[in-house]
Design a protein around this motif. Structure first.
Motif, PDB file in Angstrom:
ATOM      1  N   ALA A   8       0.832  -1.202   0.000  1.00  0.00           N
ATOM      2  CA  ALA A   8       0.000   0.000   0.000  1.00  0.00           C
ATOM      3  C   ALA A   8       0.867   1.251   0.000  1.00  0.00           C
ATOM      4  CB  ALA A   8      -0.924  -0.005   1.212  1.00  0.00           C
ATOM      5  N   VAL A   9       1.937   1.257   0.791  1.00  0.00           N
ATOM      6  CA  VAL A   9       2.838   2.413   0.830  1.00  0.00           C
ATOM      7  C   VAL A   9       3.523   2.597  -0.519  1.00  0.00           C
ATOM      8  CG1 VAL A   9       4.911   3.361   1.915  1.00  0.00           C
ATOM      9  CG2 VAL A   9       3.184   2.217   3.316  1.00  0.00           C
ATOM     10  N   ALA A  10       3.863   1.501  -1.177  1.00  0.00           N
ATOM     11  CA  ALA A  10       4.450   1.597  -2.520  1.00  0.00           C
ATOM     12  C   ALA A  10       3.489   2.284  -3.477  1.00  0.00           C
ATOM     13  CB  ALA A  10       4.822   0.211  -3.033  1.00  0.00           C
ATOM     14  N   GLY A  11       2.180   2.031  -3.316  1.00  0.00           N
ATOM     15  CA  GLY A  11       1.194   2.736  -4.138  1.00  0.00           C
ATOM     16  C   GLY A  11       1.228   4.231  -3.902  1.00  0.00           C
ATOM     17  N   VAL A  12       1.420   4.641  -2.651  1.00  0.00           N
ATOM     18  CA  VAL A  12       1.549   6.061  -2.321  1.00  0.00           C
ATOM     19  C   VAL A  12       2.780   6.645  -3.017  1.00  0.00           C
ATOM     20  CG1 VAL A  12       1.982   7.695  -0.447  1.00  0.00           C
ATOM     21  CG2 VAL A  12       0.330   5.829  -0.130  1.00  0.00           C
ATOM     22  N   LEU A  13       3.876   5.896  -3.022  1.00  0.00           N
ATOM     23  CA  LEU A  13       5.096   6.380  -3.681  1.00  0.00           C
ATOM     24  C   LEU A  13       4.881   6.516  -5.190  1.00  0.00           C
ATOM     25  CD1 LEU A  13       7.873   4.296  -1.857  1.00  0.00           C
ATOM     26  CD2 LEU A  13       6.769   6.435  -1.163  1.00  0.00           C
ATOM     27  N   GLY A  14       4.194   5.551  -5.785  1.00  0.00           N
ATOM     28  CA  GLY A  14       3.919   5.646  -7.217  1.00  0.00           C
ATOM     29  C   GLY A  14       3.056   6.848  -7.551  1.00  0.00           C
ATOM     30  N   ALA A  15       2.051   7.130  -6.712  1.00  0.00           N
ATOM     31  CA  ALA A  15       1.209   8.305  -6.932  1.00  0.00           C
ATOM     32  C   ALA A  15       2.013   9.590  -6.783  1.00  0.00           C
ATOM     33  CB  ALA A  15       0.044   8.294  -5.941  1.00  0.00           C
ATOM     34  N   TYR A  16       2.911   9.625  -5.820  1.00  0.00           N
ATOM     35  CA  TYR A  16       3.725  10.827  -5.602  1.00  0.00           C
ATOM     36  C   TYR A  16       4.626  11.077  -6.816  1.00  0.00           C
ATOM     37  CZ  TYR A  16       6.173  14.297  -2.738  1.00  0.00           C
ATOM     38  OH  TYR A  16       6.681  15.477  -2.228  1.00  0.00           O
ATOM     39  N   VAL A  31       4.007  10.352  -9.874  1.00  0.00           N
ATOM     40  CA  VAL A  31       3.183  10.867 -10.971  1.00  0.00           C
ATOM     41  C   VAL A  31       2.783  12.317 -10.724  1.00  0.00           C
ATOM     42  CG1 VAL A  31       0.917  10.662 -12.064  1.00  0.00           C
ATOM     43  CG2 VAL A  31       2.320   8.627 -11.720  1.00  0.00           C
ATOM     44  N   LEU A  32       2.365  12.637  -9.499  1.00  0.00           N
ATOM     45  CA  LEU A  32       1.790  13.950  -9.215  1.00  0.00           C
ATOM     46  C   LEU A  32       2.839  15.008  -8.878  1.00  0.00           C
ATOM     47  CD1 LEU A  32      -1.277  12.849  -7.043  1.00  0.00           C
ATOM     48  CD2 LEU A  32      -1.216  13.362  -9.485  1.00  0.00           C
ATOM     49  N   TYR A  33       3.930  14.612  -8.236  1.00  0.00           N
ATOM     50  CA  TYR A  33       4.919  15.594  -7.777  1.00  0.00           C
ATOM     51  C   TYR A  33       6.345  15.162  -8.120  1.00  0.00           C
ATOM     52  CZ  TYR A  33       0.847  16.838  -4.957  1.00  0.00           C
ATOM     53  OH  TYR A  33      -0.408  17.169  -4.543  1.00  0.00           O
ATOM     54  N   HIS A  61       5.922  -4.874  -3.848  1.00  0.00           N
ATOM     55  CA  HIS A  61       6.258  -3.453  -3.906  1.00  0.00           C
ATOM     56  C   HIS A  61       6.094  -2.927  -5.334  1.00  0.00           C
ATOM     57  CE1 HIS A  61       9.213  -4.212  -0.299  1.00  0.00           C
ATOM     58  NE2 HIS A  61       7.961  -4.542  -0.036  1.00  0.00           N
ATOM     59  N   ILE A  62       6.563  -3.708  -6.297  1.00  0.00           N
ATOM     60  CA  ILE A  62       6.485  -3.274  -7.696  1.00  0.00           C
ATOM     61  C   ILE A  62       5.030  -3.148  -8.145  1.00  0.00           C
ATOM     62  CG2 ILE A  62       7.024  -3.957 -10.064  1.00  0.00           C
ATOM     63  CD1 ILE A  62       9.553  -5.298  -8.974  1.00  0.00           C
ATOM     64  N   VAL A  63       4.224  -4.147  -7.828  1.00  0.00           N
ATOM     65  CA  VAL A  63       2.816  -4.113  -8.239  1.00  0.00           C
ATOM     66  C   VAL A  63       2.092  -2.952  -7.570  1.00  0.00           C
ATOM     67  CG1 VAL A  63       0.637  -5.363  -8.222  1.00  0.00           C
ATOM     68  CG2 VAL A  63       2.758  -6.588  -8.689  1.00  0.00           C
ATOM     69  N   GLY A  64       2.325  -2.749  -6.273  1.00  0.00           N
ATOM     70  CA  GLY A  64       1.688  -1.642  -5.570  1.00  0.00           C
ATOM     71  C   GLY A  64       2.092  -0.295  -6.144  1.00  0.00           C
ATOM     72  N   PHE A  65       3.373  -0.143  -6.470  1.00  0.00           N
ATOM     73  CA  PHE A  65       3.886   1.109  -7.044  1.00  0.00           C
ATOM     74  C   PHE A  65       3.208   1.403  -8.382  1.00  0.00           C
ATOM     75  CE2 PHE A  65       6.925   3.824  -9.199  1.00  0.00           C
ATOM     76  CZ  PHE A  65       7.444   4.630  -8.191  1.00  0.00           C
ATOM     77  N   LEU A  66       3.134   0.398  -9.249  1.00  0.00           N
ATOM     78  CA  LEU A  66       2.514   0.591 -10.564  1.00  0.00           C
ATOM     79  C   LEU A  66       1.020   0.879 -10.430  1.00  0.00           C
ATOM     80  CD1 LEU A  66       4.321  -2.236 -12.584  1.00  0.00           C
ATOM     81  CD2 LEU A  66       4.808   0.224 -12.602  1.00  0.00           C
ATOM     82  N   ALA A  67       0.368   0.220  -9.468  1.00  0.00           N
ATOM     83  CA  ALA A  67      -1.051   0.494  -9.244  1.00  0.00           C
ATOM     84  C   ALA A  67      -1.269   1.927  -8.795  1.00  0.00           C
ATOM     85  CB  ALA A  67      -1.610  -0.481  -8.197  1.00  0.00           C
ATOM     86  N   GLY A  68      -0.392   2.425  -7.905  1.00  0.00           N
ATOM     87  CA  GLY A  68      -0.492   3.807  -7.454  1.00  0.00           C
ATOM     88  C   GLY A  68      -0.301   4.795  -8.594  1.00  0.00           C
ATOM     89  N   MET A  69       0.654   4.530  -9.469  1.00  0.00           N
ATOM     90  CA  MET A  69       0.873   5.394 -10.632  1.00  0.00           C
ATOM     91  C   MET A  69      -0.365   5.428 -11.516  1.00  0.00           C
ATOM     92  SD  MET A  69       4.800   4.536 -11.819  1.00  0.00           S
ATOM     93  CE  MET A  69       4.730   5.823 -13.082  1.00  0.00           C
ATOM     94  N   ALA A  91      -3.319   7.339  -9.888  1.00  0.00           N
ATOM     95  CA  ALA A  91      -3.087   8.770  -9.707  1.00  0.00           C
ATOM     96  C   ALA A  91      -3.015   9.526 -11.030  1.00  0.00           C
ATOM     97  CB  ALA A  91      -1.790   8.987  -8.916  1.00  0.00           C
ATOM     98  N   TRP A  92      -2.816   8.823 -12.121  1.00  0.00           N
ATOM     99  CA  TRP A  92      -2.591   9.504 -13.407  1.00  0.00           C
ATOM    100  C   TRP A  92      -3.722  10.458 -13.804  1.00  0.00           C
ATOM    101  CZ3 TRP A  92       2.101   9.187 -15.584  1.00  0.00           C
ATOM    102  CH2 TRP A  92       2.256   9.811 -16.821  1.00  0.00           C
ATOM    103  N   PRO A  93      -5.004  10.089 -13.617  1.00  0.00           N
ATOM    104  CA  PRO A  93      -6.075  11.035 -13.990  1.00  0.00           C
ATOM    105  C   PRO A  93      -6.039  12.334 -13.198  1.00  0.00           C
ATOM    106  CG  PRO A  93      -6.953   8.817 -13.758  1.00  0.00           C
ATOM    107  CD  PRO A  93      -5.560   8.780 -13.218  1.00  0.00           C
ATOM    108  N   LEU A  94      -5.393  12.363 -12.033  1.00  0.00           N
ATOM    109  CA  LEU A  94      -5.341  13.571 -11.210  1.00  0.00           C
ATOM    110  C   LEU A  94      -4.187  14.493 -11.585  1.00  0.00           C
ATOM    111  CD1 LEU A  94      -6.015  12.034  -7.673  1.00  0.00           C
ATOM    112  CD2 LEU A  94      -7.653  13.128  -9.208  1.00  0.00           C
ATOM    113  N   LYS A  95      -3.308  14.032 -12.441  1.00  0.00           N
ATOM    114  CA  LYS A  95      -2.112  14.806 -12.758  1.00  0.00           C
ATOM    115  C   LYS A  95      -2.403  16.166 -13.391  1.00  0.00           C
ATOM    116  CE  LYS A  95       2.309  14.472 -15.216  1.00  0.00           C
ATOM    117  NZ  LYS A  95       3.091  14.884 -14.030  1.00  0.00           N
ATOM    118  N   PRO A  96      -3.327  16.292 -14.357  1.00  0.00           N
ATOM    119  CA  PRO A  96      -3.543  17.600 -14.996  1.00  0.00           C
ATOM    120  C   PRO A  96      -3.957  18.699 -14.026  1.00  0.00           C
ATOM    121  CG  PRO A  96      -4.525  15.851 -16.318  1.00  0.00           C
ATOM    122  CD  PRO A  96      -4.133  15.237 -15.016  1.00  0.00           C
TER     123      PRO A  96
END
Length: 274
Positions: free
Chosen positions: A171-179, A181-183, A235-243, A246-251
């Motif tokens: 789950a934390v890896a998903g947070v890292l993947g979202a970060y 993408v977004l920041y 970790h890899i799967v969670g990271f990719l899921a987070g990315m 989060a991608w639709p929120l990037k714009p």
């Protein structure tokens, strides 16, 4: 591995869900049977048997997730003396276990202080901005979905494994993947071990990209001796899921402050306070 300690990325609201998740993980860890052994470095046989029984009940097991079959015998948490000496008693499980629900409970279980504190450090540093961007409810759902993606992703890659899968890492890896993408350009204070720990302020894309590459290398068994005990694939799967989530929120994501350069020491301190 660089150690993140702070990011230069202010938030607009208090990250209550992130704080609650950290508190829940710590409380569950402290209340886990046999945890005294992980604190003192010594565990009695009774503590270890109790811990194994607890994990079999609440941890996610890949074989159970994929085949939806529970084992006929499990550790009962009791100790007995047999022909080969003292050991843990096994017997029919005295509980009903839902494999799907075990993925959720496993997110709050950890194998030791290093495991717990490492996950909570990353969650504290990067989770607050993701919660700020998504909102409290969506962030919690996002966190759980990433944890489930990591758990089931690892299970499909290790369908016959009977080893318990625990930890908030997926789950934390998903947070890292979202970060990422977004920041990607947000600056992150890290400690780099080079004779001493050097404080550096690096862009998030470099810190998190390096982390992801390490997980990919470790998942192949290269460079580590504990590749069989750490679920790097999760970790890899969670990271990719987070990315992906989060991608639709990037714009619509406002950019963070962008200090120039890869600086360290006093020169790296931002000129403005946030």
């Amino acid at each position: 591995m660089v150690i993140p300690v702070h990011d230069v990325n202010p938030v607009r609201r208090t990250p209550w869900v992130t704080y609650a998740l950290i508190a829940a993980n710590v409380l569950v860890f402290l209340s886990t049977p046999g945890i005294a052994g992980s604190v003192s470095g010594e565990s009695s046989l009774a503590q270890m048997c109790h811990l194994h029984a607890f994990l079999d009940h609440y941890a996610a097991v890949p074989r159970e997730l994929i085949h939806d079959q529970l084992p006929g015998v499990v550790p009962t948490g009791q100790v007995a003396v047999g022909p080969n000496g003292a050991g843990c008693v096994i017997g029919p499980p005295g509980y009903d276990k839902s494999p799907a629900l075990s993925v959720f409970t496993a997110m709050f279980l950890h194998g030791g202080w290093v495991h717990l504190l490492g996950n909570m450090l990353f969650l504290l540093i990067f989770g607050n901005n993701i919660e700020d961007r998504m909102g409290h409810v969506r962030y919690f759902l996002f966190y759980v979905v990433c944890g489930y993606a990591a758990g089931y992703g690892f299970a499909y890659l290790n369908a016959d494994s009977a080893d318990p899968l625990i930890g908030a890492s997926g789950a934390v890896a998903g947070v890292l993947g979202a970060y990422l993408v977004l920041y990607p350009r947000a600056r992150v204070w890290v400690l780099v071990p080079f004779l001493i720990f050097l404080p550096l302020r690096l862009p998030a894309w470099l810190v998190l990209g390096f982390w992801f590459v390490l997980q990919a290398v470790y998942s192949s068994g290269e460079g580590v001796s504990d590749a069989g005990t750490v679920a790097y694939a999760a970790h890899i799967v969670g990271f990719l899921a987070g990315m992906l989530l989060a991608w639709p929120l990037k714009p619509g994501t406002p950019p963070p402050p962008e200090p120039r350069g890869l600086l360290f020491g006093r020169r790296a301190r931002p000129r403005q306070t946030w």
